[in-house]
Write a protein that holds these residues in place. Structure first.
Motif, PDB file in Angstrom:
ATOM      1  N   ARG A 100       0.943  -1.238   0.078  1.00  9.83           N
ATOM      2  CA  ARG A 100      -0.327   0.259  -0.245  1.00  9.83           C
ATOM      3  C   ARG A 100       1.011   1.511  -0.079  1.00  9.83           C
ATOM      4  N   ILE A 101       1.732   1.428   0.506  1.00 11.97           N
ATOM      5  CA  ILE A 101       2.886   2.714   0.902  1.00 11.97           C
ATOM      6  C   ILE A 101       3.381   2.592  -0.267  1.00 11.97           C
ATOM      7  N   THR A 145       1.866   1.762  -3.482  1.00  9.75           N
ATOM      8  CA  THR A 145       1.492   2.138  -4.423  1.00  9.75           C
ATOM      9  C   THR A 145       1.048   3.755  -4.318  1.00  9.75           C
ATOM     10  N   GLN A 146       0.870   3.981  -2.752  1.00 10.71           N
ATOM     11  CA  GLN A 146       1.196   5.707  -2.593  1.00 10.71           C
ATOM     12  C   GLN A 146       2.104   6.091  -2.990  1.00 10.71           C
ATOM     13  N   LYS A 147       3.276   5.805  -2.938  1.00 15.69           N
ATOM     14  CA  LYS A 147       4.591   6.538  -3.352  1.00 15.69           C
ATOM     15  C   LYS A 147       4.160   7.030  -4.606  1.00 15.69           C
ATOM     16  N   SER A 182       1.704   6.794  -6.764  1.00 16.40           N
ATOM     17  CA  SER A 182       0.762   8.068  -6.600  1.00 16.40           C
ATOM     18  C   SER A 182       1.012   9.638  -6.460  1.00 16.40           C
ATOM     19  N   GLU A 183       1.929   9.967  -5.044  1.00 18.07           N
ATOM     20  CA  GLU A 183       2.091  10.467  -5.061  1.00 18.07           C
ATOM     21  C   GLU A 183       3.330  11.317  -6.197  1.00 18.07           C
TER      22      GLU A 183
END
Length: 468
Positions: free
Chosen positions: A232-233, A235-237, A239-240
């Motif tokens: 999840r992290i 994927t978040q990176k 996206s950012e």
């Protein structure tokens, strides 16, 4: 966030990229032990001596001027590979040089390697490091530079001892490199770490942020997945990085027309060039000669230079440990204040030391205080700031522009220091260096935000006006 990363793997990547700093340091500092020998062999005057020192810096300017665009186009890793090849060609060519012209040519090639690695290595580390320890990890690059300095001083010192003892006097072809013209051995020893750097670069992936910008998302996901085991992290990176990139639609050169982007680029160029006129490179390049002007013999002067290199390494380790806790700006305030005081006192020593009966040991102490102050502040901070203060989309080009300024300043210092020492004397030269510290302090105080603990995307948002 640090606990959620694969810390060992991240440190492994940072250490490999930092080896480029070792080559930077060795190539930069090894010249100090060869100046006298090369000057004698080729009958160099002051200007030609400055050219011998400064030619590699010209190569650095050429290298850094294209490194950012290359890093944005072909990737950070490939630029490091190219720099390793340039270092290897340079070291071998210098050892075998048949004329002063060919020696200069190969020094310029090595300088191009320095310029490229000075952009690619810290950029790569900053893009794989979590924000909480990014300063410390990028500082590994600066630590590697100082270890490279020290290694060069130690190699020079040991080779001169071999010459004095005549170990290689009758050793066939090795006699040329380690006895008759030992400067060849000093320059040629760089071949070993160059080949080592080239080999270990094959063990690391490309920067994940660069992969996202280039829309190579499956590869970016794999690399981020290794850096952040929690999917999840990772994927978040991704996206950012995508969100920040989407806010900037201009091309690289078009971005420079945006005042919000141009501001940090100009500030970075300012601190990069000013930092070179605060004396550190004059000490690294011409330290033995400066010590000799205080009455030391060649051997003692080179030993003093080894002490300078040792303090540089130890202090950089200290800076590495505290830069994320103390912050970039406080380190600069503390260290540059120490630089100003020590530079004024060094100037005073050369002006009045003899009449006051001060020994050369006093000069050594003042130089060590100066090196401590430099290593814990501007030397530790500069590559950290330049690697983190620009938007992802323009980081390569912006670092090239700042790096170009840095190397132009370094080139000018390398060319002008012999002239300064001749016309102004050591006292006037170090007084000039002290005065140059004040505009540097002003820019850091008024124009540069504290970046410790902030993600690269947060820093980008600050310059774009999205965040305080």
């Amino acid at each position: 966030m640090i606990a959620e990363t694969s810390l060992r793997y991240i440190v492994f990547l940072a250490l490999i990229a930092a080896v480029g700093g070792f080559l930077f340091g060795y190539d930069t500092a090894v010249i100090s032990g060869t100046i006298g020998q090369v000057s004698t062999q080729y009958a160099l005057d002051a200007l030609a001596q400055g050219w011998y020192v400064g030619c590699a810096l010209l190569g650095s300017i050429l290298g850094v001027s294209i490194a950012g665009r290359l890093a944005d186009t072909v990737g950070r890793k490939n630029v490091m590979i190219l720099s390793a090849l340039l270092f290897a060609v340079s070291s071998l060519g210098c050892a075998l040089a048949g004329s002063f012209f060919s020696l200069i040519t190969y020094r310029i090639i090595g300088g191009a390697g320095i310029g490229m690695v000075s952009i690619a290595s810290p950029m790569y580390i900053s893009e794989v490091a979590p924000s909480g320890i990014r300063g410390s990890l990028v500082s590994l690059y600066q630590l590697a530079i100082t270890i490279g300095f020290l290694a060069a001083y130690l190699v020079n010192y040991q080779l001169l001892n071999w010459v004095a003892s005549g170990v290689f006097r009758t050793s066939g072809p090795w006699s040329l490199f380690f006895y008759e013209e030992v400067w060849r051995g000093m320059l040629g020893m760089e071949l070993l770490p160059s080949l080592f750097f080239l080999a270990i670069l094959m063990l690391i992936p490309e920067s994940p942020r660069w992969l996202v910008i280039r829309k190579r998302l499956p590869e970016a996901a794999r690399v981020f997945g290794k850096l952040y085991p929690d999917g999840r992290i990772a994927t978040q990176k991704i996206s950012e990085v995508q969100e920040q990139a989407a806010k900037i639609s201009e091309t690289n050169l078009g971005l420079l027309k945006n005042p919000k982007i141009l501001r940090p680029v100009l500030y970075g160029m300012g601190i990069a060039v000013l930092g070179q006129f605060m004396g550190v490179n004059a000490v690294l390049y011409y330290g033995p000669g400066i010590f000799e002007q205080s009455g030391l013999s060649d051997g003692d002067a080179l030993f003093y230079q080894v002490m300078v290199g040792l303090v540089n390494v130890v202090t950089t380790i200290l800076a590495l440990l505290i830069i994320d806790r103390v912050g970039r700006k406080k380190l600069v305030y503390f260290g540059v204040s120490g630089m100003i005081i020590s530079l004024f006192l060094i100037s005073f020593y050369f002006q009045f030391g003899d009449s006051l009966g001060w020994s050369s040991l006093v000069l050594l102490v003042l130089f060590l205080v100066y090196i401590f102050s430099t290593a814990i502040s501007i030397s530790a901070v500069i590559f950290v700031l330049l690697s983190e203060m620009y938007p992802n989309k323009i980081r390569g080009l912006a670092m090239s522009m700042a790096g170009f300024s840095l190397w132009v300043g370094t080139f000018l210092v390398g060319q002008l220091t012999p002239w300064f020492l001749e016309k102004l004397g050591p006292s006037g030269t170090f007084l000039f260096f002290a005065l140059m510290c004040f505009p540097y302090l002003y820019i850091i105080w008024r124009k540069i935000p504290e970046t410790a603990g902030r993600s690269l995307e947060d820093i980008e948002s600050y310059w774009l006006g999205d965040k305080n």
